[in-house]
Motif scaffolding. Structure first.
Motif, PDB file in Angstrom:
ATOM      1  N   UNK A 196       0.830  -1.202   0.000  1.00 44.27           N
ATOM      2  CA  UNK A 196       0.000   0.000   0.000  1.00 44.27           C
ATOM      3  C   UNK A 196       0.865   1.252   0.000  1.00 44.27           C
ATOM      4  N   UNK A 197       0.535   2.172  -0.904  1.00 42.08           N
ATOM      5  CA  UNK A 197       1.256   3.443  -1.013  1.00 42.08           C
ATOM      6  C   UNK A 197       0.218   4.568  -0.955  1.00 42.08           C
ATOM      7  N   UNK A 198      -0.127   5.057   0.239  1.00 41.65           N
ATOM      8  CA  UNK A 198      -1.135   6.121   0.336  1.00 41.65           C
ATOM      9  C   UNK A 198      -0.608   7.458  -0.180  1.00 41.65           C
ATOM     10  N   UNK A 199      -1.459   8.182  -0.873  1.00 47.76           N
ATOM     11  CA  UNK A 199      -1.105   9.510  -1.366  1.00 47.76           C
ATOM     12  C   UNK A 199      -1.938  10.597  -0.702  1.00 47.76           C
ATOM     13  N   UNK A 200      -2.736  10.211   0.284  1.00 48.23           N
ATOM     14  CA  UNK A 200      -3.460  11.173   1.116  1.00 48.23           C
ATOM     15  C   UNK A 200      -3.208  10.807   2.570  1.00 48.23           C
ATOM     16  N   UNK A 201      -3.352  11.776   3.450  1.00 46.53           N
ATOM     17  CA  UNK A 201      -3.151  11.548   4.880  1.00 46.53           C
ATOM     18  C   UNK A 201      -4.513  11.552   5.544  1.00 46.53           C
ATOM     19  N   UNK A 202      -5.171  10.391   5.546  1.00 47.22           N
ATOM     20  CA  UNK A 202      -6.519  10.359   6.094  1.00 47.22           C
ATOM     21  C   UNK A 202      -6.986   8.992   6.528  1.00 47.22           C
ATOM     22  N   UNK A 203      -7.151   8.070   5.588  1.00 42.09           N
ATOM     23  CA  UNK A 203      -7.883   6.846   5.908  1.00 42.09           C
ATOM     24  C   UNK A 203      -7.089   5.872   6.752  1.00 42.09           C
ATOM     25  N   UNK A 204      -5.758   5.854   6.627  1.00 44.68           N
ATOM     26  CA  UNK A 204      -4.989   4.829   7.311  1.00 44.68           C
ATOM     27  C   UNK A 204      -5.298   3.441   6.802  1.00 44.68           C
ATOM     28  N   UNK A 205      -5.840   3.351   5.579  1.00 49.12           N
ATOM     29  CA  UNK A 205      -6.266   2.059   5.035  1.00 49.12           C
ATOM     30  C   UNK A 205      -5.106   1.117   4.786  1.00 49.12           C
ATOM     31  N   UNK A 206      -3.885   1.641   4.826  1.00 50.48           N
ATOM     32  CA  UNK A 206      -2.709   0.794   4.627  1.00 50.48           C
ATOM     33  C   UNK A 206      -2.407  -0.099   5.826  1.00 50.48           C
ATOM     34  N   UNK A 207      -3.168   0.033   6.913  1.00 43.50           N
ATOM     35  CA  UNK A 207      -2.848  -0.688   8.138  1.00 43.50           C
ATOM     36  C   UNK A 207      -3.592  -2.004   8.300  1.00 43.50           C
ATOM     37  N   UNK A 208      -4.590  -2.282   7.466  1.00 40.94           N
ATOM     38  CA  UNK A 208      -5.413  -3.469   7.684  1.00 40.94           C
ATOM     39  C   UNK A 208      -5.887  -4.077   6.365  1.00 40.94           C
ATOM     40  N   UNK A 209      -6.521  -5.238   6.438  1.00 43.00           N
ATOM     41  CA  UNK A 209      -6.906  -5.966   5.236  1.00 43.00           C
ATOM     42  C   UNK A 209      -8.334  -5.781   4.806  1.00 43.00           C
ATOM     43  N   UNK A 210      -9.058  -4.854   5.407  1.00 41.86           N
ATOM     44  CA  UNK A 210     -10.483  -4.720   5.109  1.00 41.86           C
ATOM     45  C   UNK A 210     -10.782  -3.395   4.420  1.00 41.86           C
ATOM     46  N   UNK A 211     -11.526  -3.467   3.327  1.00 39.70           N
ATOM     47  CA  UNK A 211     -11.912  -2.282   2.581  1.00 39.70           C
ATOM     48  C   UNK A 211     -13.400  -2.031   2.685  1.00 39.70           C
ATOM     49  N   UNK A 212     -13.792  -0.791   2.420  1.00 42.00           N
ATOM     50  CA  UNK A 212     -15.205  -0.409   2.440  1.00 42.00           C
ATOM     51  C   UNK A 212     -15.619  -0.073   1.021  1.00 42.00           C
ATOM     52  N   UNK A 213     -16.639  -0.776   0.520  1.00 41.89           N
ATOM     53  CA  UNK A 213     -17.141  -0.563  -0.832  1.00 41.89           C
ATOM     54  C   UNK A 213     -18.578  -0.071  -0.771  1.00 41.89           C
ATOM     55  N   UNK A 214     -19.017   0.537  -1.853  1.00 43.04           N
ATOM     56  CA  UNK A 214     -20.394   1.007  -1.946  1.00 43.04           C
ATOM     57  C   UNK A 214     -21.218   0.026  -2.763  1.00 43.04           C
ATOM     58  N   UNK A 215     -22.384  -0.288  -2.245  1.00 42.44           N
ATOM     59  CA  UNK A 215     -23.342  -1.110  -2.987  1.00 42.44           C
ATOM     60  C   UNK A 215     -24.487  -0.194  -3.407  1.00 42.44           C
ATOM     61  N   UNK A 216     -24.421   0.361  -4.637  1.00 43.53           N
ATOM     62  CA  UNK A 216     -25.435   1.340  -5.045  1.00 43.53           C
ATOM     63  C   UNK A 216     -26.851   0.781  -5.043  1.00 43.53           C
ATOM     64  N   UNK A 217     -26.992  -0.505  -5.316  1.00 45.57           N
ATOM     65  CA  UNK A 217     -28.333  -1.090  -5.372  1.00 45.57           C
ATOM     66  C   UNK A 217     -29.007  -1.043  -4.001  1.00 45.57           C
ATOM     67  N   UNK A 218     -28.233  -1.288  -2.956  1.00 49.83           N
ATOM     68  CA  UNK A 218     -28.794  -1.294  -1.597  1.00 49.83           C
ATOM     69  C   UNK A 218     -28.575   0.019  -0.858  1.00 49.83           C
ATOM     70  N   UNK A 219     -27.821   0.945  -1.489  1.00 53.05           N
ATOM     71  CA  UNK A 219     -27.523   2.247  -0.907  1.00 53.05           C
ATOM     72  C   UNK A 219     -26.934   2.091   0.492  1.00 53.05           C
ATOM     73  N   UNK A 220     -25.857   1.286   0.546  1.00 48.65           N
ATOM     74  CA  UNK A 220     -25.174   1.087   1.817  1.00 48.65           C
ATOM     75  C   UNK A 220     -23.720   0.730   1.546  1.00 48.65           C
ATOM     76  N   UNK A 221     -22.921   0.712   2.596  1.00 53.80           N
ATOM     77  CA  UNK A 221     -21.532   0.312   2.508  1.00 53.80           C
ATOM     78  C   UNK A 221     -21.400  -1.163   2.880  1.00 53.80           C
TER      79      UNK A 221
END
Length: 383
Positions: free
Chosen positions: A140-165
């Motif tokens: 992981x190579x983050x280019x913003x200083x915010x999510x810290x997503x480089x620290x773990x194996x879980x991502x958050x995706x959008x499901x437009x059909x259900x309008x939820x994450x």
């Protein structure tokens, strides 16, 4: 309970697991090829897939990374159509690119970009791998200083059909290496700098008060909060301030380490709902409800809120909602749903409350609240 025992974070059992290896410092991108080759040797894999977005590719950063990989002799393909809020469909499409480019192989996934690219990369790393085995190795190579997503194996995706994450990935898609190069954040405009920085601060606050907190997560969260509170205003005021940029990248990473161990809370539950229903940038969605959620929550976990107050140098916990609102406004992310210009009516309030109650992160808050509580909270955030 045994005599003399007490139920407090210092005595509550916890497990601390190491996260990714961290390579941090200006110019760290130049070592990307070395890290990919190290993974190849350890994993008997080959090739690389850079997961990013078109906007970042236009800045030239992706070309820099590709040049480093080419110099290392690594065959590489690029998936650069990750949307601002990555969707299930975009991850499925990326996995097909990987399967076509490297059939029967296990390439390294290089996640390059903000939280959206990193989250999408985790989904691709999981979906493109053999379902019965581990996910593809990821750097992981983050280019913003915010999510810290480089620290773990879980991502958050959008499901437009259900309008939820929805959540994707697993422990095997935790990045092998988090490569933190603050030079990659220098070109980020003030608006995105502020929105991503607010995300880091909220991660720290929610980690400090979450039901899942431990002494280890508290240590990460307190230091992340101290740095973000001090350095985000400076980074927004002068995007070329090298010290501020570096401090914020570290703050975001520490906050990510905290949330990975503690979980988040109701600010993120509502923030996810606002983004899914209205397409608002994640950090702005969080700021919209942050002061009201904190005011709503202060009656629970008083010792934890006292720690937040202490780190920020405030006189008492009741000062937190106003201080957080002022800080967000000072960096240009004004709290309140009206400030976000969403035009939310009573029907939308009910929908947001329902989605937030169903989000697992909300149950980790010191005070999660029932649906009717959240209807009132969102309504107050409209003022």
């Amino acid at each position: 309970m045994a005599a003399g025992a007490c139920a407090c974070p210092g005595t509550t059992p916890f497990v601390h697991e190491a996260g990714p290896a961290v390579d941090s410092g200006p110019g760290a991108l130049a070592r990307l090829g070395d890290h990919v080759l190290d993974v190849h040797r350890a994993d008997r894999s080959g090739g690389a897939v850079v997961v990013t977005d078109a906007g970042l590719r236009a800045t030239g950063i992706v070309d820099e990374a590709l040049a480093v990989l080419a110099a290392a002799g690594c065959p590489t393909v690029v998936v650069d159509d990750v949307p601002g809020n990555p969707t299930v469909a975009s991850v499925e499409a990326g996995a097909k690119v990987v399967a076509h480019a490297f059939p029967g192989s296990r390439p390294v996934i290089v996640a390059l970009g903000g939280g959206s690219a990193l989250d999408a990369a985790k989904g691709i790393a999981r979906l493109a791998a053999d379902p019965s085995g581990p996910g593809l190795p990821l750097i992981a190579v983050p280019t913003t200083a915010g999510t810290g997503a480089e620290t773990n194996g879980f991502g958050v995706l959008e499901d437009p059909a259900r309008r939820c994450k929805v959540y994707c990935g697993d422990t095997t898609t935790t990045p092998r290496v988090a490569l933190l190069d603050p030079l990659l954040t220098h070109g980020l405009p003030a608006g995105p700098t502020a929105a991503t920085g607010v995300d880091a601060l909220v991660h720290a606050v929610e980690s400090l008060v979450s039901r899942g907190r431990s002494p280890v997560s508290e240590a990460f969260a307190a230091e992340a909060l101290r740095r973000a509170w001090r350095w985000l205003p400076a980074a927004c005021a002068d995007g070329g301030d090298a010290r501020a940029r570096a401090e914020m990248l570290v703050a975001a990473h520490l906050a990510g380490q905290a949330l990975t161990r503690s979980g988040l809370g109701l600010v993120h539950g509502l923030g996810h709902a606002i983004t899914a229903h209205h397409g608002v940038v994640h950090g702005r969605a969080l700021a919209a409800v942050l002061p009201e959620v904190v005011a709503f929550s202060l009656g629970e976990a008083p010792d934890a809120w006292a720690r937040v107050t202490e780190v920020l140098g405030l006189p008492r916990p009741t000062a937190l909602p106003g201080a957080l609102a002022d800080w967000c406004a000072a960096v240009g992310v004004v709290p309140g749903l009206d400030a976000a210009g969403l035009g939310i009516g009573p029907r939308e309030v009910e929908a947001l409350a329902g989605t937030a109650v169903a989000d697992p992160v909300s149950r980790n808050a010191p005070r999660a609240g029932a649906r009717e509580d959240l209807v009132g909270l969102v309504t107050r955030s409209l003022r």
